[in-house]
Design a protein around this motif. Structure first.
Motif, PDB file in Angstrom:
ATOM      1  N   THR A 178       0.771  -1.188  -0.003  1.00  0.00           N
ATOM      2  CA  THR A 178       0.096   0.128   0.042  1.00  0.00           C
ATOM      3  C   THR A 178       0.826   1.400  -0.115  1.00  0.00           C
ATOM      4  O   THR A 178       0.562   2.093  -0.796  1.00  0.00           O
ATOM      5  CB  THR A 178      -0.970   0.108   1.192  1.00  0.00           C
ATOM      6  N   LEU A 179       1.866   1.338   0.855  1.00  0.00           N
ATOM      7  CA  LEU A 179       2.830   2.273   0.959  1.00  0.00           C
ATOM      8  C   LEU A 179       3.591   2.483  -0.419  1.00  0.00           C
ATOM      9  O   LEU A 179       3.667   3.738  -0.829  1.00  0.00           O
ATOM     10  CB  LEU A 179       3.738   2.197   1.994  1.00  0.00           C
ATOM     11  N   TRP A 180       3.784   1.504  -1.179  1.00  0.00           N
ATOM     12  CA  TRP A 180       4.390   1.494  -2.239  1.00  0.00           C
ATOM     13  C   TRP A 180       3.755   2.231  -3.536  1.00  0.00           C
ATOM     14  O   TRP A 180       4.152   2.987  -4.586  1.00  0.00           O
ATOM     15  CB  TRP A 180       4.829   0.007  -2.792  1.00  0.00           C
ATOM     16  N   VAL A 181       2.226   1.781  -3.419  1.00  0.00           N
ATOM     17  CA  VAL A 181       1.383   2.376  -4.242  1.00  0.00           C
ATOM     18  C   VAL A 181       1.276   3.742  -4.268  1.00  0.00           C
ATOM     19  O   VAL A 181       1.152   4.568  -5.124  1.00  0.00           O
ATOM     20  CB  VAL A 181       0.029   1.553  -4.371  1.00  0.00           C
ATOM     21  N   MET A 182       1.095   4.421  -2.745  1.00  0.00           N
ATOM     22  CA  MET A 182       0.768   5.556  -2.450  1.00  0.00           C
ATOM     23  C   MET A 182       1.907   6.650  -2.717  1.00  0.00           C
ATOM     24  O   MET A 182       1.788   7.477  -3.146  1.00  0.00           O
ATOM     25  CB  MET A 182       0.286   5.664  -1.059  1.00  0.00           C
ATOM     26  N   THR A 183       3.256   5.902  -2.498  1.00  0.00           N
ATOM     27  CA  THR A 183       4.466   6.673  -2.769  1.00  0.00           C
ATOM     28  C   THR A 183       4.400   6.881  -4.303  1.00  0.00           C
ATOM     29  O   THR A 183       5.303   7.758  -4.573  1.00  0.00           O
ATOM     30  CB  THR A 183       5.775   5.847  -2.105  1.00  0.00           C
ATOM     31  N   GLY A 184       4.349   6.015  -5.001  1.00  0.00           N
ATOM     32  CA  GLY A 184       4.119   6.100  -6.614  1.00  0.00           C
ATOM     33  C   GLY A 184       3.353   7.373  -6.824  1.00  0.00           C
ATOM     34  O   GLY A 184       3.548   8.015  -7.807  1.00  0.00           O
ATOM     35  N   LEU A 185       1.919   7.267  -6.628  1.00  0.00           N
ATOM     36  CA  LEU A 185       1.222   8.353  -6.904  1.00  0.00           C
ATOM     37  C   LEU A 185       1.840   9.664  -6.325  1.00  0.00           C
ATOM     38  O   LEU A 185       1.755  10.694  -7.167  1.00  0.00           O
ATOM     39  CB  LEU A 185      -0.140   8.262  -6.118  1.00  0.00           C
ATOM     40  N   LEU A 186       2.582   9.811  -5.026  1.00  0.00           N
ATOM     41  CA  LEU A 186       3.063  11.233  -4.605  1.00  0.00           C
ATOM     42  C   LEU A 186       4.369  11.316  -5.480  1.00  0.00           C
ATOM     43  O   LEU A 186       4.637  12.389  -5.603  1.00  0.00           O
ATOM     44  CB  LEU A 186       3.325  10.827  -3.138  1.00  0.00           C
ATOM     45  N   ALA A 187       4.853  10.304  -5.975  1.00  0.00           N
ATOM     46  CA  ALA A 187       6.153  10.416  -6.934  1.00  0.00           C
ATOM     47  C   ALA A 187       5.790  11.280  -8.186  1.00  0.00           C
ATOM     48  O   ALA A 187       6.409  12.220  -8.678  1.00  0.00           O
ATOM     49  CB  ALA A 187       6.846   9.249  -7.141  1.00  0.00           C
ATOM     50  N   LEU A 218      12.540  10.304  -6.819  1.00  0.00           N
ATOM     51  CA  LEU A 218      13.083   9.165  -7.558  1.00  0.00           C
ATOM     52  C   LEU A 218      13.618   8.064  -6.950  1.00  0.00           C
ATOM     53  O   LEU A 218      13.629   6.865  -7.376  1.00  0.00           O
ATOM     54  CB  LEU A 218      13.618   9.802  -8.875  1.00  0.00           C
ATOM     55  N   VAL A 219      14.824   8.487  -6.299  1.00  0.00           N
ATOM     56  CA  VAL A 219      15.595   7.309  -5.613  1.00  0.00           C
ATOM     57  C   VAL A 219      14.915   6.848  -4.633  1.00  0.00           C
ATOM     58  O   VAL A 219      14.980   5.390  -4.577  1.00  0.00           O
ATOM     59  CB  VAL A 219      16.828   8.160  -4.716  1.00  0.00           C
ATOM     60  N   CYS A 220      13.619   7.391  -3.869  1.00  0.00           N
ATOM     61  CA  CYS A 220      13.025   6.904  -3.007  1.00  0.00           C
ATOM     62  C   CYS A 220      12.305   5.800  -3.699  1.00  0.00           C
ATOM     63  O   CYS A 220      12.167   4.609  -2.990  1.00  0.00           O
ATOM     64  CB  CYS A 220      12.040   7.842  -2.265  1.00  0.00           C
ATOM     65  N   TYR A 221      11.371   6.201  -4.348  1.00  0.00           N
ATOM     66  CA  TYR A 221      10.323   4.942  -5.420  1.00  0.00           C
ATOM     67  C   TYR A 221      11.486   4.002  -5.894  1.00  0.00           C
ATOM     68  O   TYR A 221      10.984   3.035  -6.054  1.00  0.00           O
ATOM     69  CB  TYR A 221       9.693   5.953  -6.520  1.00  0.00           C
ATOM     70  N   PHE A 222      12.748   4.294  -6.469  1.00  0.00           N
ATOM     71  CA  PHE A 222      13.318   3.266  -7.101  1.00  0.00           C
ATOM     72  C   PHE A 222      13.665   2.371  -5.986  1.00  0.00           C
ATOM     73  O   PHE A 222      13.703   1.003  -6.045  1.00  0.00           O
ATOM     74  CB  PHE A 222      14.669   3.770  -7.726  1.00  0.00           C
ATOM     75  N   TRP A 223      13.978   2.650  -4.682  1.00  0.00           N
ATOM     76  CA  TRP A 223      14.391   1.839  -3.617  1.00  0.00           C
ATOM     77  C   TRP A 223      13.316   1.097  -3.230  1.00  0.00           C
ATOM     78  O   TRP A 223      13.205  -0.141  -2.957  1.00  0.00           O
ATOM     79  CB  TRP A 223      14.954   2.490  -2.606  1.00  0.00           C
ATOM     80  N   MET A 224      12.059   1.579  -3.259  1.00  0.00           N
ATOM     81  CA  MET A 224      10.912   0.910  -2.816  1.00  0.00           C
ATOM     82  C   MET A 224      10.344  -0.069  -3.695  1.00  0.00           C
ATOM     83  O   MET A 224      10.037  -1.224  -3.317  1.00  0.00           O
ATOM     84  CB  MET A 224       9.823   1.964  -2.339  1.00  0.00           C
ATOM     85  N   THR A 225      10.752   0.175  -5.140  1.00  0.00           N
ATOM     86  CA  THR A 225      10.341  -0.755  -5.955  1.00  0.00           C
ATOM     87  C   THR A 225      11.124  -2.236  -5.919  1.00  0.00           C
ATOM     88  O   THR A 225      11.118  -3.407  -5.744  1.00  0.00           O
ATOM     89  CB  THR A 225      10.262  -0.112  -7.437  1.00  0.00           C
ATOM     90  N   MET A 226      12.567  -1.851  -5.650  1.00  0.00           N
ATOM     91  CA  MET A 226      13.491  -2.846  -5.717  1.00  0.00           C
ATOM     92  C   MET A 226      13.078  -3.827  -4.476  1.00  0.00           C
ATOM     93  O   MET A 226      13.208  -5.004  -4.420  1.00  0.00           O
ATOM     94  CB  MET A 226      15.039  -2.311  -5.676  1.00  0.00           C
TER      95      MET A 226
END
Length: 325
Positions: free
Chosen positions: A8-17, A60-68
């Motif tokens: 859920t946090l990953w999806v919400m962070t993507g929207l914020l990104a 960008l770095v935050c979402y890339f880390w969360m995606t990995m």
């Protein structure tokens, strides 16, 4: 449950990104537009550009880390890439906090006249080297984050849904460093912003009191363009204080209770970058008028596209003051 929350946090962070990148790209476009019009950048524009760039890089770095971290749930990838990204995130967070406080400090120096001559000279010396300070802040952030490699312990358990490459302050030296980092990256810029907020608020109260005391309607003192800058500066301080309370609580849980909830830190920082960009856009609202005007001028070259013109807000005609008999 933890895996569901992470997703859920990953999806919400993507929207914020997406929102953060869009808003900050808009701010950078406004700054380039102002440079095209004036052929120079003001100190505030320099700080805002640096803040917007740090916001975009952090997101960008935050979402890339969360995606990995989401894809590599069993941590098959080596720890080093994760660790480097975490250090960059902490460094960028330091940069964002100090750029925001530096911007508030700049606005306070322009709005408030300080009777202390020594303090005024210090302000002038800092503002004279704004570009140097903007480059110096990220270097300080990187230097402040590097000791994590020594005093933090790698939390590299391979249980399901465990975050990969996380550095935990589970020793006494690590907890001391964590407290020092929060003091330098969060508390000190927060103190500076609160001090600037108090100065701006006193300036606003004094100005409003003068307006109320004035009896001459034709020459009543006005805030004019200052009001938007004041509202923007105070909004930045309010958002910062709210984020500071949440961030200190989350880091307390990480350092003292050893809870691996670093994803929450990145998520709340993402919210902060988005809200900050929104506040800065509010402060640059007149840009829309100039952009719409130039858009309509371009359409004037092609009469067939006149239907695409955007209505422009016309200035209200000034009404003559009534003269009493």
């Amino acid at each position: 449950m933890y895996g569901t929350n992470k997703l859920t946090l990953w999806v919400m962070t993507g929207l914020l990104a997406v929102t953060t990148v869009f808003f900050n790209a808009y701010i950078l476009l406004m700054s380039l537009w102002n440079y095209h019009q004036k052929k120079q950048w003001s100190p505030s524009e320099t700080i805002i550009v640096a803040l917007s760039g740090a916001n975009v890089a952090h997101q960008l770095v935050c979402y890339f880390w969360m995606t990995m971290d989401e894809v590599d749930s069993e941590c098959h990838i080596a720890q080093l890439p994760y660790t480097i990204m975490l250090l960059l995130l902490y460094s960028l967070k330091f940069t964002i906090m100090w750029d925001t406080s530096f911007l508030t400090f700049y606005y306070s120096t322009k709005l408030v006249n300080t009777p202390n001559h020594c303090y005024t000279q210090i302000q002038a010396a800092i503002l004279k080297h704004v570009t140097l300070a903007v480059f110096f802040i990220p270097l300080c952030g990187l230097g402040t984050s590097m000791p994590m490699l020594v005093v933090f312990h790698p939390d590299n358990y391979t249980t399901e849904n465990q975050d990969c490459g996380v550095l935990m302050p589970d020793t006494w030296s690590g907890q001391v460093y964590e407290a020092m980092y929060l003091l330098l990256a969060d508390v000190l810029p927060g103190v500076l912003m609160v001090k600037c907020c108090i100065s701006i608020s006193v300036h606003l109260a004094t100005h409003l009191r003068h307006m109320k005391a004035s009896t001459n309607g034709a020459h009543r003192p006005k805030l004019g363009a200052q009001m938007r800058v004041i509202q923007m500066a105070l909004s930045l301080v309010a958002v910062f204080v709210l984020f500071l309370v949440i961030d200190l609580y989350v880091n307390y849980q990480i350092a003292v209770n050893h809870e691996n909830i670093i994803v929450l830190t990145f998520f709340f920082t993402s919210i902060y970058t988005t809200v900050t960009a929104t506040v800065l856009i509010y402060g640059k609202k007149p840009f829309w008028k100039a952009l719409i005007h130039e858009f309509n001028v371009c359409l004037d070259e092609y009469p067939c596209l006149s239907c695409l013109k955007v209505p422009e807000q016309k200035a209200k005609p000034s009404t003559p003051a009534k003269v009493k008999n």
